[in-house]
Write an enzyme that holds these catalytic residues in place. Structure first.
Site, PDB file in Angstrom:
ATOM      1  N   VAL A 219      17.153  18.129  -1.975  1.00 39.32           N
ATOM      2  CA  VAL A 219      16.031  18.030  -2.798  1.00 39.32           C
ATOM      3  C   VAL A 219      15.390  16.674  -2.855  1.00 39.32           C
ATOM      4  CG1 VAL A 219      15.313  18.153  -5.195  1.00 39.32           C
ATOM      5  CG2 VAL A 219      16.874  19.935  -4.239  1.00 39.32           C
TER       6      VAL A 219
ATOM      7  N   GLY B   1       0.782  -0.001  14.220  1.00 39.98           N
ATOM      8  CA  GLY B   1       0.224   0.560  13.106  1.00 39.98           C
ATOM      9  C   GLY B   1       0.076  -0.524  11.554  1.00 39.98           C
TER      10      GLY B   1
ATOM     11  N   GLY C  76      -1.272   0.131   8.517  1.00 35.85           N
ATOM     12  CA  GLY C  76      -1.652   0.737   7.468  1.00 35.85           C
ATOM     13  C   GLY C  76      -0.585   0.687   6.251  1.00 35.85           C
TER      14      GLY C  76
ATOM     15  N   GLY D  93       3.113   0.236   7.662  1.00 36.53           N
ATOM     16  CA  GLY D  93       3.508  -0.820   8.382  1.00 36.53           C
ATOM     17  C   GLY D  93       3.272  -2.306   7.537  1.00 36.53           C
TER      18      GLY D  93
ATOM     19  N   GLU E 170       3.856  -2.728   4.181  1.00 35.18           N
ATOM     20  CA  GLU E 170       5.099  -2.684   3.540  1.00 35.18           C
ATOM     21  C   GLU E 170       6.285  -3.246   4.021  1.00 35.18           C
ATOM     22  OE1 GLU E 170       3.888   0.473  -0.228  1.00 35.18           O
ATOM     23  OE2 GLU E 170       5.676   0.849   1.544  1.00 35.18           O
TER      24      GLU E 170
ATOM     25  N   MET F  18      -2.359  12.788   1.777  1.00 29.35           N
ATOM     26  CA  MET F  18      -1.045  12.723   2.258  1.00 29.35           C
ATOM     27  C   MET F  18      -0.397  11.746   1.230  1.00 29.35           C
ATOM     28  SD  MET F  18      -1.257  13.341   6.313  1.00 29.35           S
ATOM     29  CE  MET F  18       0.577  13.815   6.554  1.00 29.35           C
TER      30      MET F  18
ATOM     31  N   ALA G  90       2.540  11.609  -2.127  1.00 33.60           N
ATOM     32  CA  ALA G  90       3.429  12.397  -2.898  1.00 33.60           C
ATOM     33  C   ALA G  90       2.987  12.717  -4.325  1.00 33.60           C
ATOM     34  CB  ALA G  90       4.911  11.849  -3.141  1.00 33.60           C
ATOM     35  N   HIS G  91       2.129  11.979  -4.902  1.00 31.15           N
ATOM     36  CA  HIS G  91       1.724  12.462  -6.117  1.00 31.15           C
ATOM     37  C   HIS G  91       0.688  13.366  -6.135  1.00 31.15           C
ATOM     38  CE1 HIS G  91      -0.035   8.568  -5.232  1.00 31.15           C
ATOM     39  NE2 HIS G  91      -0.919   8.956  -5.665  1.00 31.15           N
TER      40      HIS G  91
ATOM     41  N   HIS H  25      -4.446  -8.393 -25.522  1.00 27.10           N
ATOM     42  CA  HIS H  25      -4.623  -9.798 -25.013  1.00 27.10           C
ATOM     43  C   HIS H  25      -3.130 -10.476 -25.226  1.00 27.10           C
ATOM     44  CE1 HIS H  25      -6.292 -13.513 -23.918  1.00 27.10           C
ATOM     45  NE2 HIS H  25      -5.921 -14.034 -24.962  1.00 27.10           N
TER      46      HIS H  25
END
Length: 574
Positions: free
Chosen positions: A120, A265, A267, A270, A272, A413, A415-416, A543
């Protein structure tokens, strides 16, 4: 099958009142112009299930009148199965999308099962979002402690810092295990059946599932949702050994820290991992096929982010080149990467590094689903769907009772996004007509600082403005003007608003800066709810907080024709 048909003529005023008295309207599911989808639990306990055929309810519920052609068919249970099926809703895939759909299905009173061949949580929990955020949390702390200039400005002195690689890896693994356990327990607690094995369609509303070496079981469901997710995409010519040439699935295990790693890559994935590896001491080389780094980001935000996240760190890069062949390290030889110019197709260089991370995106995991049994052909592996996530067959017709959500349909694409799509499908099955606005779904890159966005980029918005003939508005604000950011000594950052200058409609918001991933949701919700710039600029923000970055952003927007606000007898409290 024993059935009892209740025709509208049989529903006198007294019988209607008695029927509704036993089932308060608050307990009904799906009451609306599309009819009733299921009865209250107290009623369902007696009959086990209800099938409603050609049933329409007058939208003026207070009149409690049934139309002449309305009838309700109440079916007795057959072997304890609702409507003659084993389940109301059956979901293939227990990732974030499937989990979200299952929880919402139970909330709507549907008997629900979920088929999962692995564990899961899917990619996000086990090999993606969750463990990567654990590694990024470590890289963020290390960057703070290693930044002497930043600490000195705050009056902090810290001795030399270090890290325990295995402890860092354990943190990521333990977090994934904990979240996986939470998701599993939540499904079980709500009565969702978790069926282990591979699910394959046998035909409409019917499939089989099972494990290798064991006989398959056949089950039926009134509605089936495909939520099988995706897997890392590995271009041809790249040999994966899982040790020196690997995907994000392997990288998250953090089995070793290479001195020099090439990331194919630039994007989200890559970028992160470059944040993680450089914080842990690696040198990074990006290899990007497009002409610029960070494709998909708003160009202005990407340019600023590149200056801070790439140029100022131990990172170099190639753009406009393809890695046509990558050979893992072996026999004392390093990883070899053959680079070819994208435009000329001429060889450009051979790069030798300690490791290579393949971060070239993800591919849908849809093989073996048995889609041919319902005349469905995938498009580049993605399952075609309509705006309600209902599957479309090879003839362009909707496949009854079959839906697909998440990475498997390719709409967005994330998850949320998969979870939101799953909830919309269940709403559809409950009689609602909810359509998900994908332009309102935010995205984030959890680098340090973070990048977030929702809606259109500036080039996309300009194309729309040119096609539709409206004036585009652009507003910007800097984190350097925010008190909280300055208190944190984190003034590097920019927020950007893209909107229609004639109506104030918000088309996109992009943020680069401290906690950008958290700040984006005010803009996301504004787009989802259709809130204009004129309305949201009157929202009050505490504030001093980072949320005032967006407050200033919305206030700085200029709308050519302000929408008049109707006068009221009493002024509204502000």
């Amino acid at each position: 099958m024993a059935t009892a048909t209740l025709h509208s003529s049989a529903f006198t005023a007294s019988s209607q009142n008695e029927f509704l008295r036993c089932a308060p309207l608050d307990n009904w599911r799906g009451i609306g112009p599309r009819g009733l989808h299921s009865f209250p639990r107290s009623f369902a306990r007696d009959f086990r299930s209800v099938v409603l055929s050609t049933c329409f309810v007058n939208t003026r519920l207070q009149q409690k009148r049934w139309r002449k052609k309305t009838h309700v068919r109440v079916m007795a249970s057959v072997n304890g199965n609702p409507n003659g099926f084993d389940y109301d809703v059956l979901i293939i895939g227990a990732g974030v999308g499937g989990h979200g759909a299952a929880l919402h299905a139970v909330e709507k009173g549907f008997k629900t099962a979920i088929i999962e061949e692995d564990v899961v949580g899917g990619t996000c929990v086990n090999r993606g979002c969750v463990p990567s955020k654990a590694l990024l949390a470590v890289s963020g702390r290390l960057r703070e402690l290693q930044n002497e200039h930043h600490l000195k400005a705050l009056g902090i002195q810290v001795a030399a810092t270090g890290y325990d690689r295995q402890a860092v890896a354990d943190h990521a693994n333990n977090l994934a295990s904990r979240i996986r356990g939470n998701l599993t327990n939540s499904l079980k607690a709500l009565g969702v059946d978790i069926l282990n094995g591979v699910g394959t369609l046998l035909g409409p509303q019917r499939l089989k599932y099972g494990k290798i070496g064991y006989p398959d079981k056949t089950i039926t469901a009134r509605d089936i949702i495909i939520a099988t997710g995706s897997a890392p995409f590995v271009p041809p010519g790249i040999e994966i050994d899982g040790k020196t040439v690997f995907t994000s699935d392997h990288a998250l295990k953090l089995e070793w820290i290479p001195d020099w790693i090439a990331i194919i890559g630039s994007g989200y994935i890559g970028l992160e991992f470059s944040d993680v590896y450089t914080a842990l001491g690696s040198e990074v080389t990006f290899i990007e096929a497009l002409d610029s780094l960070m494709p998909g980001f708003d160009p202005e935000i990407g340019k600023l982010a590149q200056r801070i996240l790439i140029n100022s760190r131990k990172i170099d890069y190639y753009t406009g080149v393809l890695a046509t062949k990558i050979t893992p390290a072996k026999d004392g030889k390093p990883v070899a990467i053959e680079l070819v110019d994208v435009k000329t197709k001429e060889p450009k260089d051979i790069l030798e590094v300690d490791a290579a991370l393949i971060a070239t995106g993800r591919a849908p995991y849809t093989k073996g689903l048995g889609l041919e049994k319902v005349n469905v052909q995938t498009r580049r592996g993605f399952v075609p769907v309509d705006e309600h996530m209902q599957v479309v067959d090879a003839d362009g017709e909707l496949v009854p009772h079959l839906f697909c959500i998440g990475d498997a349909n390719g709409k967005m694409m994330l998850a949320h996004a998969a979870s939101a799509q799953g909830i919309c499908v269940i709403e559809r099955l409950s009689g609602a007509n909810k359509i998900l606005n994908h332009l309102s779904i935010p995205a984030a890159c959890f680098s340090h600082p973070e990048i977030s966005m929702v809606g259109l980029t500036e080039p996309q918005a300009r194309n729309m403005a040119e096609e539709e003939g409206f004036e585009l508005g652009i507003a910007k604000t800097s984190f350097k003007a925010n008190t909280k950011a300055l208190a944190e000594n984190e003034g590097e950052g920019l927020a950007k608003l893209i909107y229609r200058a004639d109506t104030g409609k918000i088309l996109g918001v992009h943020i680069f800066g401290l906690h950008a991933a958290d700040l984006i949701h005010e803009a996301s919700n504004a787009i989802a709810l259709g809130t204009s710039v004129q309305d949201i600029k009157f929202a009050v923000h505490a504030h001093p907080t980072l949320s005032e970055v967006l407050d200033e952003l919305f206030k700085s927007a200029k709308v050519g024709e302000l929408i008049p606000i109707p006068s009221k007898e009493e002024p509204a409290l502000v």
